[in-house]
Design a protein around this motif. Structure first.
Motif, PDB file in Angstrom:
ATOM      1  N   ALA A 146     -36.331 103.945  11.838  1.00  0.00           N
ATOM      2  CA  ALA A 146     -37.553 104.406  12.714  1.00  0.00           C
ATOM      3  C   ALA A 146     -38.506 105.281  12.219  1.00  0.00           C
ATOM      4  N   GLU A 147     -37.984 106.073  11.529  1.00  0.00           N
ATOM      5  CA  GLU A 147     -38.970 106.843  10.672  1.00  0.00           C
ATOM      6  C   GLU A 147     -39.467 106.244   9.121  1.00  0.00           C
ATOM      7  N   LEU A 148     -39.320 105.190   8.898  1.00  0.00           N
ATOM      8  CA  LEU A 148     -39.522 104.640   7.580  1.00  0.00           C
ATOM      9  C   LEU A 148     -41.291 104.648   7.150  1.00  0.00           C
ATOM     10  N   GLN A 149     -41.746 103.980   8.330  1.00  0.00           N
ATOM     11  CA  GLN A 149     -43.478 104.019   8.120  1.00  0.00           C
ATOM     12  C   GLN A 149     -44.252 105.303   8.098  1.00  0.00           C
ATOM     13  N   THR A 150     -43.606 106.167   9.020  1.00  0.00           N
ATOM     14  CA  THR A 150     -44.401 107.362   9.254  1.00  0.00           C
ATOM     15  C   THR A 150     -44.222 107.927   8.047  1.00  0.00           C
ATOM     16  N   GLU A 151     -42.998 108.174   7.340  1.00  0.00           N
ATOM     17  CA  GLU A 151     -42.629 108.887   6.180  1.00  0.00           C
ATOM     18  C   GLU A 151     -43.409 108.582   4.950  1.00  0.00           C
ATOM     19  N   ALA A 152     -43.530 106.896   4.801  1.00  0.00           N
ATOM     20  CA  ALA A 152     -44.323 106.407   3.828  1.00  0.00           C
ATOM     21  C   ALA A 152     -45.737 106.596   3.933  1.00  0.00           C
ATOM     22  N   ARG A 153     -46.243 106.640   4.868  1.00  0.00           N
ATOM     23  CA  ARG A 153     -47.697 106.985   5.343  1.00  0.00           C
ATOM     24  C   ARG A 153     -47.826 108.541   4.875  1.00  0.00           C
ATOM     25  N   ALA A 154     -46.848 109.279   5.188  1.00  0.00           N
ATOM     26  CA  ALA A 154     -47.314 110.662   4.866  1.00  0.00           C
ATOM     27  C   ALA A 154     -47.249 110.799   3.155  1.00  0.00           C
ATOM     28  N   LEU A 155     -46.385 110.174   2.671  1.00  0.00           N
ATOM     29  CA  LEU A 155     -46.247 110.131   1.240  1.00  0.00           C
ATOM     30  C   LEU A 155     -47.617 109.534   0.439  1.00  0.00           C
ATOM     31  N   ALA A 156     -48.067 108.592   1.120  1.00  0.00           N
ATOM     32  CA  ALA A 156     -49.142 107.910   0.419  1.00  0.00           C
ATOM     33  C   ALA A 156     -50.345 108.758   0.718  1.00  0.00           C
ATOM     34  N   GLN A 157     -50.442 109.398   1.853  1.00  0.00           N
ATOM     35  CA  GLN A 157     -51.654 110.269   2.116  1.00  0.00           C
ATOM     36  C   GLN A 157     -51.735 111.376   1.366  1.00  0.00           C
ATOM     37  N   ARG A 158     -50.433 112.245   1.253  1.00  0.00           N
ATOM     38  CA  ARG A 158     -50.257 113.218   0.451  1.00  0.00           C
ATOM     39  C   ARG A 158     -50.926 112.819  -1.087  1.00  0.00           C
ATOM     40  N   LEU A 159     -50.429 111.760  -1.714  1.00  0.00           N
ATOM     41  CA  LEU A 159     -50.818 111.251  -2.797  1.00  0.00           C
ATOM     42  C   LEU A 159     -52.434 111.132  -3.049  1.00  0.00           C
ATOM     43  N   ALA A 160     -52.887 110.382  -1.844  1.00  0.00           N
ATOM     44  CA  ALA A 160     -54.409 110.143  -1.732  1.00  0.00           C
ATOM     45  C   ALA A 160     -55.149 111.720  -1.772  1.00  0.00           C
ATOM     46  N   SER A 161     -54.606 112.668  -1.491  1.00  0.00           N
ATOM     47  CA  SER A 161     -55.360 113.956  -1.430  1.00  0.00           C
ATOM     48  C   SER A 161     -55.045 114.809  -2.728  1.00  0.00           C
ATOM     49  N   ARG A 162     -54.524 114.291  -3.633  1.00  0.00           N
ATOM     50  CA  ARG A 162     -54.462 114.812  -4.989  1.00  0.00           C
ATOM     51  C   ARG A 162     -55.307 114.427  -6.166  1.00  0.00           C
ATOM     52  N   ALA A 163     -55.236 114.781  -7.302  1.00  0.00           N
ATOM     53  CA  ALA A 163     -56.041 114.670  -8.393  1.00  0.00           C
ATOM     54  C   ALA A 163     -55.725 113.193  -8.971  1.00  0.00           C
ATOM     55  N   THR A 164     -56.391 112.171  -8.657  1.00  0.00           N
ATOM     56  CA  THR A 164     -56.181 110.830  -8.937  1.00  0.00           C
ATOM     57  C   THR A 164     -55.902 110.350 -10.118  1.00  0.00           C
ATOM     58  N   VAL A 165     -57.071 111.001 -11.029  1.00  0.00           N
ATOM     59  CA  VAL A 165     -57.068 110.604 -12.369  1.00  0.00           C
ATOM     60  C   VAL A 165     -55.803 111.100 -13.107  1.00  0.00           C
ATOM     61  N   ALA A 166     -55.391 112.402 -12.759  1.00  0.00           N
ATOM     62  CA  ALA A 166     -54.360 112.863 -13.092  1.00  0.00           C
ATOM     63  C   ALA A 166     -52.821 112.032 -12.873  1.00  0.00           C
ATOM     64  N   LEU A 167     -52.740 111.597 -11.549  1.00  0.00           N
ATOM     65  CA  LEU A 167     -51.677 110.873 -11.219  1.00  0.00           C
ATOM     66  C   LEU A 167     -51.854 109.475 -11.972  1.00  0.00           C
ATOM     67  N   SER A 168     -52.891 108.809 -12.057  1.00  0.00           N
ATOM     68  CA  SER A 168     -52.953 107.673 -12.946  1.00  0.00           C
ATOM     69  C   SER A 168     -52.368 107.768 -14.471  1.00  0.00           C
ATOM     70  N   LEU A 169     -52.893 108.865 -15.073  1.00  0.00           N
ATOM     71  CA  LEU A 169     -52.107 109.299 -16.298  1.00  0.00           C
ATOM     72  C   LEU A 169     -50.990 109.525 -16.156  1.00  0.00           C
ATOM     73  N   ILE A 170     -50.173 110.338 -15.362  1.00  0.00           N
ATOM     74  CA  ILE A 170     -48.857 110.363 -15.171  1.00  0.00           C
ATOM     75  C   ILE A 170     -48.218 109.197 -14.965  1.00  0.00           C
ATOM     76  N   LYS A 171     -48.548 108.140 -14.162  1.00  0.00           N
ATOM     77  CA  LYS A 171     -48.008 106.987 -14.305  1.00  0.00           C
ATOM     78  C   LYS A 171     -47.871 106.095 -15.549  1.00  0.00           C
ATOM     79  N   ARG A 172     -48.974 106.291 -16.227  1.00  0.00           N
ATOM     80  CA  ARG A 172     -48.994 105.636 -17.797  1.00  0.00           C
ATOM     81  C   ARG A 172     -47.791 106.322 -18.393  1.00  0.00           C
ATOM     82  N   LEU A 173     -47.887 107.581 -18.506  1.00  0.00           N
ATOM     83  CA  LEU A 173     -46.802 108.450 -19.197  1.00  0.00           C
ATOM     84  C   LEU A 173     -45.585 108.010 -19.022  1.00  0.00           C
ATOM     85  N   THR A 174     -45.218 107.928 -17.627  1.00  0.00           N
ATOM     86  CA  THR A 174     -43.766 107.646 -17.152  1.00  0.00           C
ATOM     87  C   THR A 174     -43.551 106.205 -17.454  1.00  0.00           C
ATOM     88  N   ARG A 175     -44.311 105.285 -17.638  1.00  0.00           N
ATOM     89  CA  ARG A 175     -44.197 103.701 -18.082  1.00  0.00           C
ATOM     90  C   ARG A 175     -43.723 103.970 -19.633  1.00  0.00           C
TER      91      ARG A 175
END
Length: 262
Positions: free
Chosen positions: A188-217
């Motif tokens: 019952a909490e899945l969608q609420t938690e998932a949206r909260a995580l996505a919104q948190r990421l959307a509020s952060r430094a997008t370019v840095a997050l994209s670069l982190i994705k590439r580093l991890t891969r």
């Protein structure tokens, strides 16, 4: 701006988050060629609009995705190899290479190619009733759509072999214990938690997050030396973004940074 319309997915723009929902509940969201095309087009829309800074992928109905729609393939008289080459593999590669942060919320079954799709998320959470399964060996086949790579890199060969050879279901709680997903939450909490995580990421430094994705891969295949050189290169890129400058100024001003994704 109105949300685009698709036949097999729904698309919703929720502030800086694009919510893409697999929408073939009558088929347990099994992956057809049409769904593959819709998913790619939905992701392209999110990337091209300039408004999206994170993506949430989830599904309607009682399961996340039952895998490839084999009945559709038979009905079309399709060449299975061609379908894999032209639709399935390119779509999952497209998801894997998406530069924006991708949160996946897994409800119910994630089997076969559906499991591969779910595990391409940067952050994956699952409802407690969810499970992951690679049942190919049960019918004399081998995993595809990148499953052998994803499971081996995430879990190591011992657990990956057990999942792929035995074909058993891996419950969400155990998947979290093994590190396959971030956590299992009440359904019952899945969608609420998932949206909260996505919104948190959307509020952060997008370019840095994209670069982190590439580093991890890339870390899985790089030597330590090569990875440190790559970090230096990416750090140089991040340092000159507007968001990095804003963060430094916010620190001096003793206030929260207001990131714009640039």
């Amino acid at each position: 701006m109105s949300n685009p319309q698709f036949s097999t997915i729904t698309y919703e723009q929720d502030g800086g988050v694009a919510v893409i929902t697999l929408n073939r509940p009558e088929k347990m969201n099994a992956l057809s060629r049409e769904l593959m095309e819709d998913l790619q087009n939905g992701l392209r829309h999110a990337l091209d609009g300039g408004q999206t800074r994170a993506i949430l992928l989830t599904a309607n109905g009682r399961g996340f995705c039952a895998g490839a729609d084999l009945s559709a393939a038979r009905g079309e008289g399709a060449d299975i190899d061609a379908g894999m080459r032209d639709y399935f593999n390119p779509t999952l590669q497209f998801v894997a290479e998406c530069p924006l942060p991708l949160v996946v919320a897994v409800n119910g079954a994630a089997a076969g190619a559906g499991s591969s799709l779910a595990l391409l998320g940067d952050i994956v959470i699952a409802g407690e009733s969810a499970y992951f399964q690679q049942a190919f060996a049960n019918i004399g086949l081998v995993p595809d759509t990148g499953a052998s790579w994803l499971l081996t890199h995430t879990l190591g060969p011992v657990r990956a072999n057990a999942l792929m050879m035995l074909g058993d279901k891996l419950p969400a709680k155990q998947a979290a214990e093994w590190g396959l997903v971030l956590r299992a939450v009440p359904d019952a909490e899945l969608q609420t938690e998932a949206r909260a995580l996505a919104q948190r990421l959307a509020s952060r430094a997008t370019v840095a997050l994209s670069l982190i994705k590439r580093l991890t891969r890339m870390a899985a295949n790089n030597s330590l030396r090569d990875q440190m050189l790559l970090e230096m290169e990416f750090q140089r890129t991040a340092r000159f973004t507007e968001d990095s400058k804003e963060a430094r100024q916010a620190f001096l001003d003793k206030r929260p940074a207001q990131f714009k994704g640039r």
